[in-house]
Motif scaffolding. Structure first.
Motif, PDB file in Angstrom:
ATOM      1  N   LEU A 142     156.586  68.469 -66.404  1.00  0.00           N
ATOM      2  CA  LEU A 142     155.541  68.706 -65.405  1.00  0.00           C
ATOM      3  C   LEU A 142     156.146  68.555 -64.014  1.00  0.00           C
ATOM      4  O   LEU A 142     156.851  67.580 -63.734  1.00  0.00           O
ATOM      5  CB  LEU A 142     154.394  67.706 -65.588  1.00  0.00           C
ATOM      6  CG  LEU A 142     153.202  67.844 -64.633  1.00  0.00           C
ATOM      7  CD1 LEU A 142     152.543  69.210 -64.789  1.00  0.00           C
ATOM      8  CD2 LEU A 142     152.177  66.736 -64.901  1.00  0.00           C
ATOM      9  N   THR A 143     155.875  69.537 -63.151  1.00  0.00           N
ATOM     10  CA  THR A 143     156.346  69.498 -61.770  1.00  0.00           C
ATOM     11  C   THR A 143     155.178  69.180 -60.849  1.00  0.00           C
ATOM     12  O   THR A 143     154.188  69.919 -60.814  1.00  0.00           O
ATOM     13  CB  THR A 143     156.970  70.848 -61.366  1.00  0.00           C
ATOM     14  OG1 THR A 143     158.084  71.123 -62.208  1.00  0.00           O
ATOM     15  CG2 THR A 143     157.438  70.804 -59.918  1.00  0.00           C
ATOM     16  N   PHE A 144     155.284  68.076 -60.119  1.00  0.00           N
ATOM     17  CA  PHE A 144     154.288  67.711 -59.113  1.00  0.00           C
ATOM     18  C   PHE A 144     154.733  68.303 -57.774  1.00  0.00           C
ATOM     19  O   PHE A 144     155.804  67.948 -57.264  1.00  0.00           O
ATOM     20  CB  PHE A 144     154.170  66.188 -58.994  1.00  0.00           C
ATOM     21  CG  PHE A 144     153.545  65.527 -60.187  1.00  0.00           C
ATOM     22  CD1 PHE A 144     152.195  65.256 -60.228  1.00  0.00           C
ATOM     23  CD2 PHE A 144     154.323  65.176 -61.288  1.00  0.00           C
ATOM     24  CE1 PHE A 144     151.614  64.635 -61.329  1.00  0.00           C
ATOM     25  CE2 PHE A 144     153.759  64.558 -62.395  1.00  0.00           C
ATOM     26  CZ  PHE A 144     152.400  64.304 -62.410  1.00  0.00           C
ATOM     27  N   GLU A 145     153.939  69.202 -57.243  1.00  0.00           N
ATOM     28  CA  GLU A 145     154.267  69.805 -55.952  1.00  0.00           C
ATOM     29  C   GLU A 145     153.682  68.957 -54.828  1.00  0.00           C
ATOM     30  O   GLU A 145     152.458  68.842 -54.693  1.00  0.00           O
ATOM     31  CB  GLU A 145     153.746  71.234 -55.882  1.00  0.00           C
ATOM     32  CG  GLU A 145     154.469  72.176 -56.841  1.00  0.00           C
ATOM     33  CD  GLU A 145     154.119  73.633 -56.590  1.00  0.00           C
ATOM     34  OE1 GLU A 145     153.011  73.893 -56.058  1.00  0.00           O
ATOM     35  OE2 GLU A 145     154.931  74.508 -56.922  1.00  0.00           O
ATOM     36  N   TYR A 151     159.750  64.808 -50.232  1.00  0.00           N
ATOM     37  CA  TYR A 151     160.423  63.909 -51.156  1.00  0.00           C
ATOM     38  C   TYR A 151     160.970  64.707 -52.350  1.00  0.00           C
ATOM     39  O   TYR A 151     160.487  65.793 -52.668  1.00  0.00           O
ATOM     40  CB  TYR A 151     159.473  62.844 -51.684  1.00  0.00           C
ATOM     41  CG  TYR A 151     159.006  61.838 -50.666  1.00  0.00           C
ATOM     42  CD1 TYR A 151     159.866  61.348 -49.690  1.00  0.00           C
ATOM     43  CD2 TYR A 151     157.698  61.360 -50.687  1.00  0.00           C
ATOM     44  CE1 TYR A 151     159.444  60.412 -48.760  1.00  0.00           C
ATOM     45  CE2 TYR A 151     157.259  60.420 -49.765  1.00  0.00           C
ATOM     46  CZ  TYR A 151     158.139  59.963 -48.798  1.00  0.00           C
ATOM     47  OH  TYR A 151     157.712  59.042 -47.884  1.00  0.00           O
ATOM     48  N   PHE A 152     161.952  64.107 -53.008  1.00  0.00           N
ATOM     49  CA  PHE A 152     162.412  64.633 -54.287  1.00  0.00           C
ATOM     50  C   PHE A 152     162.828  63.459 -55.167  1.00  0.00           C
ATOM     51  O   PHE A 152     163.743  62.716 -54.831  1.00  0.00           O
ATOM     52  CB  PHE A 152     163.595  65.587 -54.130  1.00  0.00           C
ATOM     53  CG  PHE A 152     164.129  66.058 -55.471  1.00  0.00           C
ATOM     54  CD1 PHE A 152     163.454  67.017 -56.194  1.00  0.00           C
ATOM     55  CD2 PHE A 152     165.279  65.505 -56.018  1.00  0.00           C
ATOM     56  CE1 PHE A 152     163.929  67.447 -57.433  1.00  0.00           C
ATOM     57  CE2 PHE A 152     165.756  65.925 -57.256  1.00  0.00           C
ATOM     58  CZ  PHE A 152     165.078  66.897 -57.957  1.00  0.00           C
ATOM     59  N   ALA A 159     158.938  65.870 -62.362  1.00  0.00           N
ATOM     60  CA  ALA A 159     159.651  66.001 -61.090  1.00  0.00           C
ATOM     61  C   ALA A 159     158.642  66.070 -59.959  1.00  0.00           C
ATOM     62  O   ALA A 159     157.610  66.747 -60.069  1.00  0.00           O
ATOM     63  CB  ALA A 159     160.534  67.244 -61.094  1.00  0.00           C
ATOM     64  N   PHE A 160     158.933  65.359 -58.881  1.00  0.00           N
ATOM     65  CA  PHE A 160     158.088  65.372 -57.688  1.00  0.00           C
ATOM     66  C   PHE A 160     158.888  66.067 -56.588  1.00  0.00           C
ATOM     67  O   PHE A 160     159.886  65.523 -56.090  1.00  0.00           O
ATOM     68  CB  PHE A 160     157.729  63.946 -57.283  1.00  0.00           C
ATOM     69  CG  PHE A 160     156.866  63.224 -58.290  1.00  0.00           C
ATOM     70  CD1 PHE A 160     155.506  63.044 -58.076  1.00  0.00           C
ATOM     71  CD2 PHE A 160     157.411  62.728 -59.477  1.00  0.00           C
ATOM     72  CE1 PHE A 160     154.707  62.385 -59.003  1.00  0.00           C
ATOM     73  CE2 PHE A 160     156.625  62.067 -60.404  1.00  0.00           C
ATOM     74  CZ  PHE A 160     155.276  61.899 -60.169  1.00  0.00           C
ATOM     75  N   VAL A 161     158.466  67.279 -56.229  1.00  0.00           N
ATOM     76  CA  VAL A 161     159.246  68.095 -55.307  1.00  0.00           C
ATOM     77  C   VAL A 161     158.311  68.822 -54.342  1.00  0.00           C
ATOM     78  O   VAL A 161     157.105  68.925 -54.572  1.00  0.00           O
ATOM     79  CB  VAL A 161     160.092  69.147 -56.066  1.00  0.00           C
ATOM     80  CG1 VAL A 161     161.073  68.490 -57.018  1.00  0.00           C
ATOM     81  CG2 VAL A 161     159.194  70.112 -56.832  1.00  0.00           C
ATOM     82  N   THR A 162     158.911  69.342 -53.271  1.00  0.00           N
ATOM     83  CA  THR A 162     158.163  70.235 -52.388  1.00  0.00           C
ATOM     84  C   THR A 162     158.002  71.573 -53.094  1.00  0.00           C
ATOM     85  O   THR A 162     158.802  71.924 -53.962  1.00  0.00           O
ATOM     86  CB  THR A 162     158.905  70.424 -51.064  1.00  0.00           C
ATOM     87  OG1 THR A 162     160.240  70.872 -51.344  1.00  0.00           O
ATOM     88  CG2 THR A 162     158.962  69.118 -50.282  1.00  0.00           C
ATOM     89  N   PRO A 163     156.959  72.354 -52.754  1.00  0.00           N
ATOM     90  CA  PRO A 163     156.759  73.641 -53.436  1.00  0.00           C
ATOM     91  C   PRO A 163     158.000  74.520 -53.349  1.00  0.00           C
ATOM     92  O   PRO A 163     158.624  74.660 -52.309  1.00  0.00           O
ATOM     93  CB  PRO A 163     155.584  74.259 -52.670  1.00  0.00           C
ATOM     94  CG  PRO A 163     154.835  73.093 -52.126  1.00  0.00           C
ATOM     95  CD  PRO A 163     155.884  72.064 -51.789  1.00  0.00           C
TER      96      PRO A 163
END
Length: 497
Positions: A142-145, A151-152, A159-163
């Motif tokens: 799952l990718t959290f935008e 942040y990364f 993963a917590f990333v920018t779009p």
């Protein structure tokens, strides 16, 4: 631009209060009539909302007039103009905003990271686990935008990333790992919390990440669950039992659970590769002895090292047994190959015996005539010729029998080889069978060699018997077959003349 920042901009707000939980974002504020945005600005705001989420905006006047706007519906300008016409120039409008968030294509939005993390830290550990369990249900990652932060950070499955950020994904299947965990450890609440320690174990992180304490606690909690023999969660307590050399029980208040990364290392070692059940049994034996006078969360690197060394001893014992099996198989295969090669040699031996028998018979006939009243006269009489031709016919029959016997022995050898291979299919893996039996190369090459030898002996034997037959008919004073052959040839000639 972030939707919330865009909202502040078009309504001319310095800031406004936002509450973001796992599935929804909510906020409200008041705005004067003169600060209301244009239709175009509102429309562009809706266009900035990710298509997977549903944005809703409610405007309410002092006279209780209400305007509802949603990203899932067509926003019509005439409705907005009509609503504004009912307002006074000095009137304050109350505005409420909500965003319903949905997982789509393995992506999920976070509009306000600070509020999102604050809400997670405010709920209990079990509530947070339940929320993530629903988000990760039936997906491998799952990718959290992050729509408001640059942040990364990531775990093995989140993963917590920018779009648009680049994310490297692990290739293993969460569903397979969950099944492996359920086969190895019995967790009574498995259907409520479909989670793995990897889901919360950081492989990339940053300093002062507000989610670190929560994620490390959950990772430790799940590691304890899947290391143990049985585990259950009751009234915010984790109760586990480890059945090894001795049975030990532990109980922990979940929200106060201490973090222990060694426990995760043991979990990861058990389930990463090989037989998780075998590894778990050894780990539980060592842990049960270690925890005789210590708590499970006191497990350190020495305990893990002891587990690994005991597993290596276990492997060594298994390898010795495995090598014994391979050696015995190799001996048997060599024996089968040797016996298969003997079949061609046996056919050659039969050929020699038959030739010797024929020559002895001829010598006997000649010797008998030498000692008779008329030596060397009319040796090959009609009777002698008939007897000798019967011997040659018998030799042909003997050749046929020998070939049938050789084919039967080859078939029995091949069948025993196949039966041996099938017998070890439940003991050795497919790759191991290919290695031990050399992909059947030896038996196939030997059978081909025997068949080539067999046909060579058949041809030599057959040609020799035919030559003897021709010579015998030529030397006989009263040939038996030759007249019929001559008569047959004459008949053919008469047909074509």
């Amino acid at each position: 631009m972030n939707v919330l920042k865009r909202l502040e901009s078009i309504f001319h707000l310095s800031s406004f209060s936002v509450s973001e939980r796992i599935k929804i974002v909510e906020g409200d504020f008041e705005v004067e009539y003169t600060n209301l945005p244009s239709f175009e600005e509102l429309n562009s705001l809706l266009e900035n909302v990710p298509t997977r989420d549903i944005f809703k905006l409610f405007m309410k006047s002092d006279s209780e007039d209400i305007l509802r706007i949603s990203s899932s519906d067509l926003f019509e300008q005439n409705k907005y103009d009509t609503f504004k016409e009912l307002l006074d120039n000095d009137e304050a409008i109350r505005v409420s905003v909500s965003i319903e968030k949905v997982v789509e294509n393995n992506k999920f939005s976070i509009y306000n990271f600070s509020s999102f993390t604050s809400d997670l830290m405010a709920v209990s550990t079990l509530e947070a686990m339940s929320s993530f369990s629903h988000l990760l249900d039936n997906i491998n990652y799952l990718t959290f935008e992050l729509l408001d932060q640059n942040y990364f950070f990531s775990t093995n499955t989140m993963a917590f990333v920018t779009p648009g950020g680049n994310v490297n994904r692990n290739s293993y299947s969460r569903s397979n790992r969950l099944n492996s965990c359920r086969d190895t450890a019995y967790f009574f609440n498995a259907n409520d919390y479909k989670l793995l320690p990897e889901d919360f174990y950081f492989d990339i992180n940053f300093d002062n990440n507000p989610l670190t304490p929560l994620f490390e606690r959950i990772s430790t909690l799940l590691s304890l669950i899947y290391i143990s023999s049985t585990a259950t969660i009751i009234d915010n307590y984790l109760k586990i039992q480890i059945a090894g050399q001795r049975s030990v029980d532990f109980s922990y208040l979940i929200d106060n659970l201490e973090i222990n990364k060694e426990v995760y290392k043991i979990y990861h070692w058990i389930y990463a590769d090989g037989s998780s059940i075998d590894k778990a049994i050894i780990a539980r034996n060592i842990i049960s002895l270690h925890c005789r006078y210590a708590d499970l969360l006191d497990t350190d690197g020495k305990t893990f090292a002891s587990i690994q060394s005991n597993f290596n001893l276990y492997l060594k014992n298994n390898v010795t047994q495995y090598l014994d099996v391979k050696n015995k198989l190799a001996e048997f295969i060599c024996d089968v190959i040797a016996k298969t090669g003997d079949h061609a040699t046996q056919l050659l031996s039969n050929l020699k015996s038959n030739l010797i028998a024929i020559f002895i018979f001829l010598f006997t006939v000649i010797l008998t005539n030498i000692v008779s009243d008329q030596p060397l006269q009319n040796i090959f009489t009609r009777d002698i010729t008939a007897i000798l031709e019967m011997v040659l016919l018998g030799s042909f029959i003997y050749l046929f029998i020998c070939v049938m016997e050789t084919n039967y022995k080859l078939k029995k050898t091949r069948d025993s080889y196949t039966a041996l291979k099938e017998n070890y299919e439940s003991v050795l893996s497919e790759d191991e069978l290919i290695e031990v039996f050399n992909d059947d190369k030896l038996i196939n090459d030997t059978v081909k060699s025997v068949n080539r030898g067999k046909w060579a002996y058949i041809i030599v034997w057959g040609i020799f018997l035919i030559l003897l037959f021709v010579i015998l008919e030529s030397m006989s004073s009263s040939p038996i077959i030759k007249p019929y052959i001559i008569q047959f040839i004459n008949s053919l000639q008469s047909l074509f003349t």
